[in-house]
Design an enzyme around this catalytic site. Structure first.
Site, PDB file in Angstrom:
ATOM      1  N   ASN A  63      13.569 -24.825  36.282  1.00 53.48           N
ATOM      2  CA  ASN A  63      12.817 -24.017  37.241  1.00 53.48           C
ATOM      3  C   ASN A  63      12.824 -24.763  38.577  1.00 53.48           C
ATOM      4  O   ASN A  63      12.536 -25.966  38.624  1.00 53.48           O
ATOM      5  CB  ASN A  63      11.374 -23.821  36.769  1.00 53.48           C
ATOM      6  CG  ASN A  63      11.292 -22.956  35.533  1.00 53.48           C
ATOM      7  OD1 ASN A  63      12.071 -22.019  35.371  1.00 53.48           O
ATOM      8  ND2 ASN A  63      10.362 -23.267  34.643  1.00 53.48           N
ATOM      9  N   HIS A 110      13.090 -31.883  36.050  1.00 56.69           N
ATOM     10  CA  HIS A 110      13.042 -31.857  34.589  1.00 56.69           C
ATOM     11  C   HIS A 110      13.851 -30.675  34.091  1.00 56.69           C
ATOM     12  O   HIS A 110      13.952 -29.655  34.760  1.00 56.69           O
ATOM     13  CB  HIS A 110      11.604 -31.751  34.069  1.00 56.69           C
ATOM     14  CG  HIS A 110      10.842 -30.566  34.608  1.00 56.69           C
ATOM     15  ND1 HIS A 110      10.236 -30.585  35.843  1.00 56.69           N
ATOM     16  CD2 HIS A 110      10.590 -29.342  34.088  1.00 56.69           C
ATOM     17  CE1 HIS A 110       9.646 -29.423  36.065  1.00 56.69           C
ATOM     18  NE2 HIS A 110       9.850 -28.640  35.011  1.00 56.69           N
TER      19      HIS A 110
HETATM   20  P1  5GP Z   1       7.773 -26.208  35.151  1.00 53.63           P
HETATM   21  O1  5GP Z   1       6.903 -24.986  35.074  1.00 53.63           O
HETATM   22  O2  5GP Z   1       7.427 -27.070  36.357  1.00 53.63           O
HETATM   23  O3  5GP Z   1       9.249 -25.921  35.041  1.00 53.63           O
HETATM   24  O4  5GP Z   1       7.469 -27.031  33.852  1.00 53.63           O
HETATM   25  C1  5GP Z   1       6.410 -27.928  33.723  1.00 53.63           C
HETATM   26  C2  5GP Z   1       6.078 -27.995  32.258  1.00 53.63           C
HETATM   27  O5  5GP Z   1       5.266 -29.140  32.073  1.00 53.63           O
HETATM   28  C3  5GP Z   1       5.311 -26.804  31.723  1.00 53.63           C
HETATM   29  O6  5GP Z   1       6.072 -26.152  30.706  1.00 53.63           O
HETATM   30  C4  5GP Z   1       4.006 -27.403  31.199  1.00 53.63           C
HETATM   31  O7  5GP Z   1       3.583 -26.830  29.976  1.00 53.63           O
HETATM   32  C5  5GP Z   1       4.366 -28.867  31.028  1.00 53.63           C
HETATM   33  N1  5GP Z   1       3.247 -29.777  31.199  1.00 53.63           N
HETATM   34  C6  5GP Z   1       2.241 -29.693  32.140  1.00 53.63           C
HETATM   35  N2  5GP Z   1       1.391 -30.717  32.000  1.00 53.63           N
HETATM   36  C7  5GP Z   1       1.859 -31.475  30.962  1.00 53.63           C
HETATM   37  C8  5GP Z   1       1.384 -32.675  30.333  1.00 53.63           C
HETATM   38  O8  5GP Z   1       0.380 -33.296  30.726  1.00 53.63           O
HETATM   39  N3  5GP Z   1       2.116 -33.145  29.290  1.00 53.63           N
HETATM   40  C9  5GP Z   1       3.238 -32.512  28.835  1.00 53.63           C
HETATM   41  N4  5GP Z   1       3.867 -33.063  27.783  1.00 53.63           N
HETATM   42  N5  5GP Z   1       3.705 -31.380  29.401  1.00 53.63           N
HETATM   43  C10 5GP Z   1       3.024 -30.873  30.454  1.00 53.63           C
END
Ligand code: 5GP
Ligand code: ZN
Length: 119
Positions: A92, A105
């Site tokens: 994303n 990521h």
């Molecule tokens: P994005 O939406 O930025 O592509 O993905 C971020 C991801 O990080 C989300 O799927 C969310 O669930 C995950 N995430 C957010 N906070 C934490 C956390 O404290 N620990 C872990 N393991 N994942 C997290």
């Protein structure tokens, strides 16, 4: 500076061990851990230990680490036994695309049939 840890970044804090995570793989330059809110039976995030705001910025600055990130994503898929059934890698990029953590990521998602619309 680009690549330096950011004090306000959740994933930099996970790399530093300041916030716990369920780590499934680690190399010198990458870390893979389970997403806290899984969207599929297997949902692992693979990150570079260095801080870049998104995958394209990482790729522009660190081609070797970017390649390693993808190799590790493939190893995660193998460990999760989702290679044969298929898995999806998602980067994303930008809030409008659902990015909430601005540290590069890749999501590794599998263990269920994936929506063919890619939304
Ligand atoms: P994005 O939406 O930025 O592509 O993905 C971020 C991801 O990080 C989300 O799927 C969310 O669930 C995950 N995430 C957010 N906070 C934490 C956390 O404290 N620990 C872990 N393991 N994942 C997290
Ligand atoms: Zn960071």
């Amino acid at each position: 500076m680009a690549g330096e840890p950011q004090s306000d970044c959740l994933f930099c804090k996970i790399v530093a061990g300041e916030i716990p995570a369920t780590v499934v793989r680690e190399t010198e330059r990458t870390l893979a851990f389970r997403d806290i809110s899984p969207k599929a039976p297997s949902h692992v995030l693979v990150i570079p230990k260095v801080h870049y705001p998104n995958a394209a910025a990482l790729a522009a600055a660190e081609s070797e680490i970017t390649a390693e990130l993808l190799v590790e994503a493939g190893e995660v898929a193998a460990d999760e036994k989702i290679v044969e059934s298929g898995y999806r890698l998602i980067f994303n990029t930008g809030a409008g695309a659902g990015q909430t953590i601005f540290h590069a990521h890749v999501h590794v998602l599998g263990g269920r049939p994936m929506n063919e619309n890619m939304v």
